[in-house]
Design a protein around this motif. Structure first.
Motif, short mmCIF file in Angstrom:
data_model
loop_
_atom_site.label_atom_id
_atom_site.label_comp_id
_atom_site.label_asym_id
_atom_site.label_seq_id
_atom_site.Cartn_x
_atom_site.Cartn_y
_atom_site.Cartn_z
N SER A 147 -1.43 18.06 13.38
CA SER A 147 -1.75 17.11 12.60
C SER A 147 -0.42 17.48 11.42
O SER A 147 -0.29 18.17 11.12
CB SER A 147 -2.77 17.29 11.59
OG SER A 147 -3.71 17.07 12.96
N CYS A 186 2.32 9.51 4.68
CA CYS A 186 1.88 9.40 5.76
C CYS A 186 1.68 10.47 7.09
O CYS A 186 2.05 11.98 6.92
CB CYS A 186 3.01 8.55 6.89
SG CYS A 186 3.55 7.08 6.10
N THR A 187 0.25 10.40 7.44
CA THR A 187 -0.12 11.81 8.67
C THR A 187 -0.14 11.01 9.94
O THR A 187 0.31 9.92 10.60
CB THR A 187 -1.59 11.72 8.23
OG1 THR A 187 -2.59 10.74 8.55
CG2 THR A 187 -1.84 12.69 6.90
N ASP A 188 0.25 11.81 11.18
CA ASP A 188 0.37 11.91 12.28
C ASP A 188 -0.88 13.10 12.99
O ASP A 188 -0.19 14.05 12.54
CB ASP A 188 1.38 11.25 12.97
CG ASP A 188 1.71 10.78 14.29
OD1 ASP A 188 0.69 10.33 15.02
OD2 ASP A 188 2.16 11.07 14.91
N PRO A 244 6.24 10.90 13.69
CA PRO A 244 6.17 10.40 11.88
C PRO A 244 5.62 9.21 12.35
O PRO A 244 6.80 8.41 12.88
CB PRO A 244 6.80 10.86 10.99
CG PRO A 244 8.02 11.34 11.53
CD PRO A 244 7.83 11.42 13.32
N ASN A 245 4.80 8.33 11.67
CA ASN A 245 4.36 6.98 12.00
C ASN A 245 6.20 6.15 11.24
O ASN A 245 6.09 6.94 10.05
CB ASN A 245 3.42 6.73 10.57
CG ASN A 245 2.19 7.56 10.85
OD1 ASN A 245 1.78 7.91 12.08
ND2 ASN A 245 0.91 7.11 9.98
N ILE A 258 6.10 15.45 18.66
CA ILE A 258 4.97 14.59 17.36
C ILE A 258 6.29 14.09 16.85
O ILE A 258 7.54 14.20 16.18
CB ILE A 258 4.13 15.30 16.68
CG1 ILE A 258 3.46 16.98 17.02
CG2 ILE A 258 3.57 15.24 15.17
CD1 ILE A 258 2.10 15.77 17.76
N GLN A 275 1.63 15.63 7.82
CA GLN A 275 2.26 14.97 7.05
C GLN A 275 3.46 14.79 6.25
O GLN A 275 3.69 16.30 6.01
CB GLN A 275 0.67 14.77 5.66
CG GLN A 275 0.79 14.26 4.34
CD GLN A 275 -0.29 14.73 3.22
OE1 GLN A 275 -1.54 14.78 3.85
NE2 GLN A 275 0.10 14.14 2.60
N LYS A 317 -1.58 15.10 17.18
CA LYS A 317 -1.38 14.66 18.24
C LYS A 317 -1.63 16.08 19.64
O LYS A 317 -2.18 17.16 18.44
CB LYS A 317 0.16 15.13 19.11
CG LYS A 317 0.88 15.22 20.04
CD LYS A 317 0.57 13.86 21.15
CE LYS A 317 1.06 14.11 22.32
NZ LYS A 317 0.65 12.60 23.71
#
Length: 86
Positions: A51, A58-60, A85-86, A83, A53, A62
């Motif tokens: 995870s 903004c978070t994402d 980011p948004n 991974i 940020q 996988k």
């Protein structure tokens, strides 16, 4: 992933510009760095999650199920998790 007798795997986020990193293995936090190594003590199918940020909040995340086999005589070990980011 195939691991040598020591059972050590190396993991790294492709994007190292995030502000926060949380690596979890089977739900347990194991690192807060962009990259790390981990020693697997036995074969299995653990779930690895990253995870991230960024500075704007903004978070994402996988998540991947790994298949871990400890192999005698193997020299190189690695895995990739992408991974973005948004």
């Amino acid at each position: 992933i195939w691991l040598s007798e020591g059972g050590v795997g190396s993991f790294a986020a492709l994007d190292t510009s995030a502000a926060i990193y949380h690596w979890r293995l089977n739900g347990n936090l194991i690192s807060v760095q962009p990259s790390f190594t981990y020693q697997f003590l036995e074969p299995g199918e653990p779930i690895l999650e990253l995870s991230i940020q960024n500075a704007e909040g903004c978070t994402d995340a996988k998540q991947e199920t790994l298949k871990v086999d400890l192999v005698s005589g193997w020299q190189e070990t690695f895995t990739e998790i992408h991974i973005y980011p948004n």
